[in-house]
Design a protein around this motif. Structure first.
Motif, PDB file in Angstrom:
ATOM      1  N   ALA A 137      64.576 -20.644 -90.079  1.00  0.00           N
ATOM      2  CA  ALA A 137      64.526 -21.949 -89.429  1.00  0.00           C
ATOM      3  C   ALA A 137      64.177 -21.809 -87.957  1.00  0.00           C
ATOM      4  N   SER A 138      64.622 -20.720 -87.319  1.00  0.00           N
ATOM      5  CA  SER A 138      64.338 -20.536 -85.887  1.00  0.00           C
ATOM      6  C   SER A 138      62.844 -20.331 -85.649  1.00  0.00           C
TER       7      SER A 138
ATOM      8  N   PRO B 271      61.818 -32.601 -91.758  1.00  0.00           N
ATOM      9  CA  PRO B 271      61.735 -31.160 -91.450  1.00  0.00           C
ATOM     10  C   PRO B 271      61.470 -30.307 -92.687  1.00  0.00           C
TER      11      PRO B 271
ATOM     12  N   ILE C   4      57.393 -25.639 -83.571  1.00  0.00           N
ATOM     13  CA  ILE C   4      57.450 -27.058 -83.220  1.00  0.00           C
ATOM     14  C   ILE C   4      57.692 -27.212 -81.717  1.00  0.00           C
ATOM     15  N   SER C   5      58.613 -26.427 -81.185  1.00  0.00           N
ATOM     16  CA  SER C   5      58.947 -26.529 -79.753  1.00  0.00           C
ATOM     17  C   SER C   5      57.751 -26.198 -78.886  1.00  0.00           C
TER      18      SER C   5
ATOM     19  N   ARG D 294      58.092 -28.067 -93.242  1.00  0.00           N
ATOM     20  CA  ARG D 294      58.264 -26.620 -93.402  1.00  0.00           C
ATOM     21  C   ARG D 294      57.587 -26.131 -94.676  1.00  0.00           C
TER      22      ARG D 294
ATOM     23  N   LYS E 266      61.230 -23.795 -86.012  1.00  0.00           N
ATOM     24  CA  LYS E 266      61.544 -24.654 -84.864  1.00  0.00           C
ATOM     25  C   LYS E 266      60.855 -24.176 -83.595  1.00  0.00           C
TER      26      LYS E 266
ATOM     27  N   THR F  36      61.522 -35.811 -82.504  1.00  0.00           N
ATOM     28  CA  THR F  36      62.429 -34.712 -82.817  1.00  0.00           C
ATOM     29  C   THR F  36      63.066 -34.798 -84.201  1.00  0.00           C
TER      30      THR F  36
ATOM     31  N   TYR G 218      59.463 -35.446 -87.707  1.00  0.00           N
ATOM     32  CA  TYR G 218      58.352 -34.917 -86.934  1.00  0.00           C
ATOM     33  C   TYR G 218      57.132 -35.824 -87.065  1.00  0.00           C
TER      34      TYR G 218
END
Length: 411
Positions: free
Chosen positions: A282-283, A267, A289-290, A271, A286, A302, A305
């Motif tokens: 971080a949100s 991760p 990615i989601s 990033r 993520k 998960t 990655y």
């Protein structure tokens, strides 16, 4: 009359809190403290959304307008919704709502309602093709339901986008027999028609859709999904089964990096490859990615990655051809720089690597056609044009082309 007065007072209080906090959150990242009116899930969504959504935007973006009909035709929700269409229309028209069904990415695939509410909804693109996930349209009932997997209500100024402050929305996720969220059902109307019974109606309709899914899905033939075809050399598009995937540029960058490095990324490393030293929450990372994972039907691992779904990538094919010594194929596939508009550090690194590798293969080749072809897109590369001239025989008519390019490059 008392109920409308209560709703009006609540709306005024929320507008006041929105005006008090959203500008601070946007400029300083301050989190609301001590507010009696604001729910935590709403303020947390505001914080995430402000990284990508301007509260002043006037409508939802369209990322897949041409493919909506195709996506709805292939959606497992279509059969159950078609079977309930008359009931859904009747409820929406009688109660003054507009009803929408989305897929798992937050793209609206189907709507119904009376003409007045439909026109109001279309002004903010609450219509097929509109994207209502959190990174695209901020805090709303659809985005919260998709993110949390739970029913959600968002009233007036709880919406991040001011164009939605006149609305109230009731939404619940629709799950398939395997528990996976397939989309959401939303019923929306103007704030003054807010009614707690609306959520009970949404829950009941979702329960009916899910019960029909349990009956219908086992009868359907397994859906075969082809590989994703990623074009990232001189362009940026991902297509599956002839339909473009609704990906933002950042998600195309992620997909490209994962395709070029099949062993995957930690991760932190991914990033940094995307944002470098920029301060990004971080949100936000993520969420990107989601979204990509949903677009690939879960095809991203998960913990580390990496791609778990088949992806064909032109840049990876260029590298494969170069490794095999097939310079001709590499040149045919190399249609331009890797994601030319991207400034992500990881993409820039791979862009340079590809450019250097292709050029070195051309200079090492004894085929003059390779130097001539590469020279078309590198008009100021003196060394490449000199190499072409060395390889071309004295009577080869192509010498004039190479000589002309060399003279231009030297000027």
């Amino acid at each position: 009359m008392s109920q409308r007065s209560d709703l009006r007072q609540r709306r005024v209080r929320l507008e006041s809190e929105w005006s008090r906090w959203v500008p601070r959150m946007k400029t300083a990242g301050s989190h609301p403290i001590g507010s009696q009116e604001l729910r935590r899930d709403v303020t947390e969504s505001w914080m995430r959304s402000l990284n990508s959504v301007d509260p002043a935007r006037d409508s939802a973006p369209v990322h897949d307008g041409d493919g909506v009909h195709h996506r709805w035709s292939g959606s497992p929700l279509r059969g159950p919704v078609d079977g309930l269409a008359d009931e859904l229309r009747g409820i929406a028209e009688d109660a003054g709502f507009v009803t929408a069904v989305t897929d798992e990415s937050g793209t609206i695939l189907w709507t119904c309602g009376g003409p007045t509410m439909r026109r109001r909804a279309e002004r903010v693109n609450f219509a097929p093709g509109g994207r209502w996930d959190e990174p695209d349209m901020g805090t709303n009932a659809l985005s919260l339901a998709l993110r949390t997997g739970r029913p959600s209500t968002v009233f007036s100024a709880e919406h991040l986008v001011t164009a939605l402050h006149g609305w109230v929305c009731y939404c619940a996720p629709v799950r398939g027999p395997d528990g996976r969220v397939l989309g959401v059902l939303d019923m929306s109307t103007t704030w003054d028609r807010s009614n707690p019974l609306a959520m009970a109606t949404v829950r009941s309709l979702v329960a009916t859709i899910e019960s029909r899914l349990r009956v219908e899905l086992p009868r359907q033939a397994p859906r075969t999904v082809g590989p994703v075809n990623l074009a990232c050399l001189g362009s940026e598009q991902a297509v599956r089964d002839g339909v473009p995937l609704a990906l933002r540029p950042r998600q195309v960058e992620i997909l490209t990096l994962l395709a070029l490095e099949p062993d995957g990324f930690s991760p932190d490393r991914l990033r940094y490859a995307l944002y470098g030293d920029r301060a990004v929450t971080a949100s936000t990372f993520k969420a990107e990615i989601s979204h990509l994972r949903r677009a690939l039907d879960g095809g991203v691992a998960t913990r580390r990655y990496a791609l778990t779904a088949p992806v064909s990538c032109d840049a990876a094919e260029v590298l494969r051809a170069l490794k095999q010594g097939d310079t001709g194929t590499a040149l045919r596939l190399y249609r331009g720089p890797l994601l030319p508009r991207s400034q992500a550090p990881g993409i820039e690194e791979w862009r340079t690597h590809l450019e250097v590798a292709v050029r070195e293969a051309v200079l090492a080749s004894s085929d003059p056609e390779h130097a001539l072809r590469y020279g078309e897109r590198a008009p100021y590369d003196v060394e490449v044009h000199e190499h072409a001239l060395r390889l071309l025989g004295p009577r080869d008519p192509r010498r004039a082309v190479a000589a002309g390019r060399l003279a231009t490059a030297r000027d």
